[in-house]
Design a protein around this motif. Structure first.
Motif, PDB file in Angstrom:
ATOM      1  N   LEU A 177     -11.980 -34.982  29.397  1.00  0.00           N
ATOM      2  CA  LEU A 177     -11.546 -34.917  30.790  1.00  0.00           C
ATOM      3  C   LEU A 177     -10.482 -34.069  30.886  1.00  0.00           C
ATOM      4  O   LEU A 177     -10.014 -33.534  32.065  1.00  0.00           O
ATOM      5  N   GLY A 178     -10.187 -33.293  29.853  1.00  0.00           N
ATOM      6  CA  GLY A 178      -9.082 -32.122  29.992  1.00  0.00           C
ATOM      7  C   GLY A 178      -7.553 -32.945  29.896  1.00  0.00           C
ATOM      8  O   GLY A 178      -7.045 -33.114  28.738  1.00  0.00           O
ATOM      9  N   ASP A 179      -6.869 -32.403  31.029  1.00  0.00           N
ATOM     10  CA  ASP A 179      -5.462 -33.065  30.885  1.00  0.00           C
ATOM     11  C   ASP A 179      -5.217 -34.503  31.191  1.00  0.00           C
ATOM     12  O   ASP A 179      -4.175 -34.879  31.564  1.00  0.00           O
ATOM     13  N   VAL A 180      -6.238 -35.266  31.172  1.00  0.00           N
ATOM     14  CA  VAL A 180      -6.214 -36.819  31.355  1.00  0.00           C
ATOM     15  C   VAL A 180      -7.099 -37.590  30.306  1.00  0.00           C
ATOM     16  O   VAL A 180      -7.931 -36.685  29.708  1.00  0.00           O
ATOM     17  N   LEU A 181      -6.606 -38.801  30.213  1.00  0.00           N
ATOM     18  CA  LEU A 181      -7.069 -39.315  29.261  1.00  0.00           C
ATOM     19  C   LEU A 181      -7.778 -40.774  29.625  1.00  0.00           C
ATOM     20  O   LEU A 181      -7.026 -41.314  30.513  1.00  0.00           O
ATOM     21  N   ARG A 182      -9.008 -41.058  29.214  1.00  0.00           N
ATOM     22  CA  ARG A 182      -9.403 -42.518  29.660  1.00  0.00           C
ATOM     23  C   ARG A 182      -9.132 -43.509  28.539  1.00  0.00           C
ATOM     24  O   ARG A 182      -9.482 -43.430  27.373  1.00  0.00           O
ATOM     25  N   VAL A 183      -8.184 -44.624  29.151  1.00  0.00           N
ATOM     26  CA  VAL A 183      -7.762 -45.521  28.128  1.00  0.00           C
ATOM     27  C   VAL A 183      -8.387 -46.836  28.352  1.00  0.00           C
ATOM     28  O   VAL A 183      -8.605 -47.139  29.664  1.00  0.00           O
ATOM     29  N   ARG A 184      -9.044 -47.672  27.567  1.00  0.00           N
ATOM     30  CA  ARG A 184      -9.374 -48.823  27.618  1.00  0.00           C
ATOM     31  C   ARG A 184      -8.540 -49.902  27.129  1.00  0.00           C
ATOM     32  O   ARG A 184      -8.224 -50.134  26.002  1.00  0.00           O
ATOM     33  N   GLY A 185      -8.046 -50.740  28.180  1.00  0.00           N
ATOM     34  CA  GLY A 185      -6.752 -51.557  28.172  1.00  0.00           C
ATOM     35  C   GLY A 185      -7.298 -53.081  27.921  1.00  0.00           C
ATOM     36  O   GLY A 185      -8.835 -53.118  27.661  1.00  0.00           O
ATOM     37  N   LYS A 186      -6.334 -54.015  28.177  1.00  0.00           N
ATOM     38  CA  LYS A 186      -6.876 -55.291  28.060  1.00  0.00           C
ATOM     39  C   LYS A 186      -7.806 -55.681  29.153  1.00  0.00           C
ATOM     40  O   LYS A 186      -7.988 -55.328  30.058  1.00  0.00           O
ATOM     41  N   GLY A 187      -8.881 -56.574  28.427  1.00  0.00           N
ATOM     42  CA  GLY A 187     -10.051 -57.184  29.424  1.00  0.00           C
ATOM     43  C   GLY A 187     -11.018 -55.892  29.520  1.00  0.00           C
ATOM     44  O   GLY A 187     -11.778 -55.947  30.243  1.00  0.00           O
ATOM     45  N   LYS A 189     -10.396 -53.069  30.735  1.00  0.00           N
ATOM     46  CA  LYS A 189     -10.394 -52.445  32.075  1.00  0.00           C
ATOM     47  C   LYS A 189      -9.924 -51.056  31.608  1.00  0.00           C
ATOM     48  O   LYS A 189      -9.105 -50.573  30.653  1.00  0.00           O
ATOM     49  N   GLU A 190     -10.514 -49.925  32.192  1.00  0.00           N
ATOM     50  CA  GLU A 190     -10.277 -48.521  32.032  1.00  0.00           C
ATOM     51  C   GLU A 190      -9.399 -48.047  32.772  1.00  0.00           C
ATOM     52  O   GLU A 190      -9.309 -48.561  34.063  1.00  0.00           O
ATOM     53  N   ARG A 191      -8.467 -47.016  32.561  1.00  0.00           N
ATOM     54  CA  ARG A 191      -7.600 -46.256  33.660  1.00  0.00           C
ATOM     55  C   ARG A 191      -7.528 -44.916  33.138  1.00  0.00           C
ATOM     56  O   ARG A 191      -7.498 -44.665  31.874  1.00  0.00           O
ATOM     57  N   ILE A 192      -7.154 -44.122  33.822  1.00  0.00           N
ATOM     58  CA  ILE A 192      -6.962 -42.759  33.505  1.00  0.00           C
ATOM     59  C   ILE A 192      -5.520 -42.326  33.721  1.00  0.00           C
ATOM     60  O   ILE A 192      -4.642 -42.702  34.338  1.00  0.00           O
ATOM     61  N   VAL A 193      -5.027 -41.655  32.533  1.00  0.00           N
ATOM     62  CA  VAL A 193      -3.722 -41.461  32.214  1.00  0.00           C
ATOM     63  C   VAL A 193      -3.412 -39.934  32.059  1.00  0.00           C
ATOM     64  O   VAL A 193      -4.333 -39.472  31.224  1.00  0.00           O
ATOM     65  N   PRO A 194      -2.561 -39.244  32.601  1.00  0.00           N
ATOM     66  CA  PRO A 194      -2.548 -37.748  32.319  1.00  0.00           C
ATOM     67  C   PRO A 194      -1.771 -37.680  30.989  1.00  0.00           C
ATOM     68  O   PRO A 194      -1.040 -38.449  30.426  1.00  0.00           O
ATOM     69  N   VAL A 195      -2.133 -36.285  30.441  1.00  0.00           N
ATOM     70  CA  VAL A 195      -1.668 -36.184  29.138  1.00  0.00           C
ATOM     71  C   VAL A 195      -0.541 -34.827  29.536  1.00  0.00           C
ATOM     72  O   VAL A 195      -1.426 -33.596  29.872  1.00  0.00           O
ATOM     73  N   GLY A 196       0.461 -34.881  29.014  1.00  0.00           N
ATOM     74  CA  GLY A 196       1.252 -33.425  29.246  1.00  0.00           C
ATOM     75  C   GLY A 196       1.025 -32.341  28.246  1.00  0.00           C
ATOM     76  O   GLY A 196       0.081 -32.717  27.230  1.00  0.00           O
ATOM     77  N   SER A 197       1.565 -31.148  28.491  1.00  0.00           N
ATOM     78  CA  SER A 197       0.944 -30.249  27.602  1.00  0.00           C
ATOM     79  C   SER A 197       1.614 -30.220  26.299  1.00  0.00           C
ATOM     80  O   SER A 197       0.590 -29.770  25.237  1.00  0.00           O
ATOM     81  N   TYR A 198       2.625 -30.673  25.860  1.00  0.00           N
ATOM     82  CA  TYR A 198       2.949 -31.083  24.385  1.00  0.00           C
ATOM     83  C   TYR A 198       2.205 -31.941  23.748  1.00  0.00           C
ATOM     84  O   TYR A 198       1.559 -31.486  22.541  1.00  0.00           O
ATOM     85  N   ALA A 199       1.604 -33.147  24.271  1.00  0.00           N
ATOM     86  CA  ALA A 199       0.601 -34.009  23.539  1.00  0.00           C
ATOM     87  C   ALA A 199      -0.547 -33.347  23.452  1.00  0.00           C
ATOM     88  O   ALA A 199      -1.421 -33.291  22.448  1.00  0.00           O
ATOM     89  N   ARG A 200      -1.182 -32.502  24.329  1.00  0.00           N
ATOM     90  CA  ARG A 200      -2.262 -32.055  24.338  1.00  0.00           C
ATOM     91  C   ARG A 200      -2.416 -30.772  23.352  1.00  0.00           C
ATOM     92  O   ARG A 200      -3.237 -30.879  22.755  1.00  0.00           O
ATOM     93  N   ALA A 201      -1.384 -30.000  23.144  1.00  0.00           N
ATOM     94  CA  ALA A 201      -1.272 -29.159  22.201  1.00  0.00           C
ATOM     95  C   ALA A 201      -1.153 -29.840  20.831  1.00  0.00           C
ATOM     96  O   ALA A 201      -1.928 -29.199  20.022  1.00  0.00           O
ATOM     97  N   ALA A 202      -0.570 -30.891  20.707  1.00  0.00           N
ATOM     98  CA  ALA A 202      -0.645 -31.267  19.286  1.00  0.00           C
ATOM     99  C   ALA A 202      -1.891 -31.983  19.037  1.00  0.00           C
ATOM    100  O   ALA A 202      -2.353 -32.090  17.807  1.00  0.00           O
ATOM    101  N   VAL A 203      -2.511 -32.498  19.963  1.00  0.00           N
ATOM    102  CA  VAL A 203      -3.883 -33.152  19.867  1.00  0.00           C
ATOM    103  C   VAL A 203      -4.753 -32.045  19.451  1.00  0.00           C
ATOM    104  O   VAL A 203      -5.879 -32.020  18.451  1.00  0.00           O
ATOM    105  N   ASP A 204      -4.760 -31.028  19.999  1.00  0.00           N
ATOM    106  CA  ASP A 204      -5.597 -29.742  19.869  1.00  0.00           C
ATOM    107  C   ASP A 204      -5.569 -29.196  18.366  1.00  0.00           C
ATOM    108  O   ASP A 204      -6.374 -29.037  17.827  1.00  0.00           O
ATOM    109  N   ALA A 205      -4.506 -28.957  17.971  1.00  0.00           N
ATOM    110  CA  ALA A 205      -3.920 -28.582  16.640  1.00  0.00           C
ATOM    111  C   ALA A 205      -4.446 -29.800  15.601  1.00  0.00           C
ATOM    112  O   ALA A 205      -5.024 -29.198  14.665  1.00  0.00           O
ATOM    113  N   TYR A 206      -4.374 -30.879  16.054  1.00  0.00           N
ATOM    114  CA  TYR A 206      -5.069 -31.878  14.731  1.00  0.00           C
ATOM    115  C   TYR A 206      -6.612 -31.837  14.994  1.00  0.00           C
ATOM    116  O   TYR A 206      -7.050 -31.796  13.641  1.00  0.00           O
ATOM    117  N   LEU A 207      -7.376 -31.678  16.180  1.00  0.00           N
ATOM    118  CA  LEU A 207      -8.587 -31.586  16.292  1.00  0.00           C
ATOM    119  C   LEU A 207      -9.151 -30.433  15.432  1.00  0.00           C
ATOM    120  O   LEU A 207     -10.216 -30.151  14.864  1.00  0.00           O
TER     121      LEU A 207
END
Length: 313
Positions: A177-187, A189-207
């Motif tokens: 989804l780009g700059d947001v993340l789909r998280v599956r929580g308790k029960g 239940k799904e929620r959408i959480v924004p992902v900041g540029s620092y985290a996105r850059a770190a995840v992209d480098a890891y990938l």
């Protein structure tokens, strides 16, 4: 209805219809197994024979056990018993709820411990290199791969406030989804959480630079974070990563996966975020759960006031 059969029906209900997690269901199963055993000792073999006096006696006996159980354990036990009897009434398997007068013990409110922004930055830097920095020849080995993963994991924990169990369940596709993340929580239940540029850059480098190599070491997996042998990273593995980073950062404070969640919420509120927005980001069912973090920020404001105002003391 036999108590053990009633418990089986209730556990199926909270597993299938309410979608509670395996850990929650396992805790209820342990609590209710003890309750059934106690009823059997009292000669009760039918849930219709359970009275308010019996339920109260069970609660009193458990509360007076030696060593004394924690208030949180007692509260969960009583919640399990109340849930069982409410279920039986709702399903027409019992006419009355003998546990309706049962009141859980008051539990001490524990204020979550958050790290400062400076401590978080030290912790992230200790986990792995800045993803924007060029890769030196000496940093291209196995250690560099692992540290890229570790930095991405910690950046994501802090950027989203997600529980470590939620992050361990993430698939690569959850980042589509780009700059947001789909998280599956308790029960579930799904929620959408924004992902900041620092985290996105770190995840992209890891990938790009680490995950392909880790994936080749094991069976194909859609999980985002992989261990050194290519299998999905476990919660215990995440805990060890955090402990190693905390030691490298020389942090005196105790650091756990939940520390990132606490710090995420506290720093958002300190920055002026609305408590209901933080509630949504954390996936709390009730805003009352989130409001514990407002106590932390109020304490911080009080400390600043006492040290800064000339007539505060």
């Amino acid at each position: 209805m036999r108590p053990d059969r009633a418990v089986d029906a209730y556990l199926r209900h909270i597993t299938i219809e309410r979608g509670l997690s395996e850990h929650t269901v396992a805790a209820y199963r342990r609590d209710l197994a003890g309750y059934c055993a106690w009823l059997q000792e009292q000669g009760v073999d039918d849930t219709d024979a359970v009275t308010t006096a019996l339920v109260s006696a069970f609660a009193v006996e458990r509360a007076s056990a030696q060593p004394p159980p924690a208030a949180t354990s007692l509260a969960r036990l009583q919640s399990s018993v109340r849930g069982l009897h409410r279920f039986l009434v709702r399903e027409g398997l019992a006419e009355a709820d003998p546990s309706e007068r049962l009141r859980p013990p008051k539990t001490a409110q524990r204020l979550p411990k958050a790290l400062s922004i400076e401590q978080i930055e030290r912790l992230l830097d200790a986990a792995g290199p800045d993803p924007a920095a060029p890769v030196a020849p000496a940093e291209t080995g196995d250690d560099a791969i692992i540290r890229l993963r570790d930095r991405a994991l910690l950046e994501l924990l802090y950027a989203t406030g997600a529980r470590v169990s939620e992050v361990m369940q993430l698939d690569v596709d959850d980042l589509a989804l780009g700059d947001v993340l789909r998280v599956r929580g308790k029960g579930s239940k799904e929620r959408i959480v924004p992902v900041g540029s620092y985290a996105r850059a770190a995840v992209d480098a890891y990938l790009a630079r680490a995950r392909p190599e880790l994936s080749r070491r094991g069976r194909a997996s859609a999980r985002l974070f992989l261990g050194a042998r290519g299998a999905p990273l476990s919660r215990q593995g995440a805990w060890l990563i955090i402990q190693t980073a905390a030691e490298r950062a020389q942090l005196a404070a105790h650091v756990s996966p939940h520390t990132f969640r606490h710090s995420f919420a506290t720093h958002l509120l300190q920055g002026g975020a609305d408590v209901r927005v933080v509630q949504e980001l954390l996936g709390h069912a009730s805003v009352a759960t989130t409001q514990i973090y407002t106590h932390v920020t109020v304490d911080a404001l009080r400390d600043v006031y006492l040290t800064s105002h000339p007539r505060a003391r």
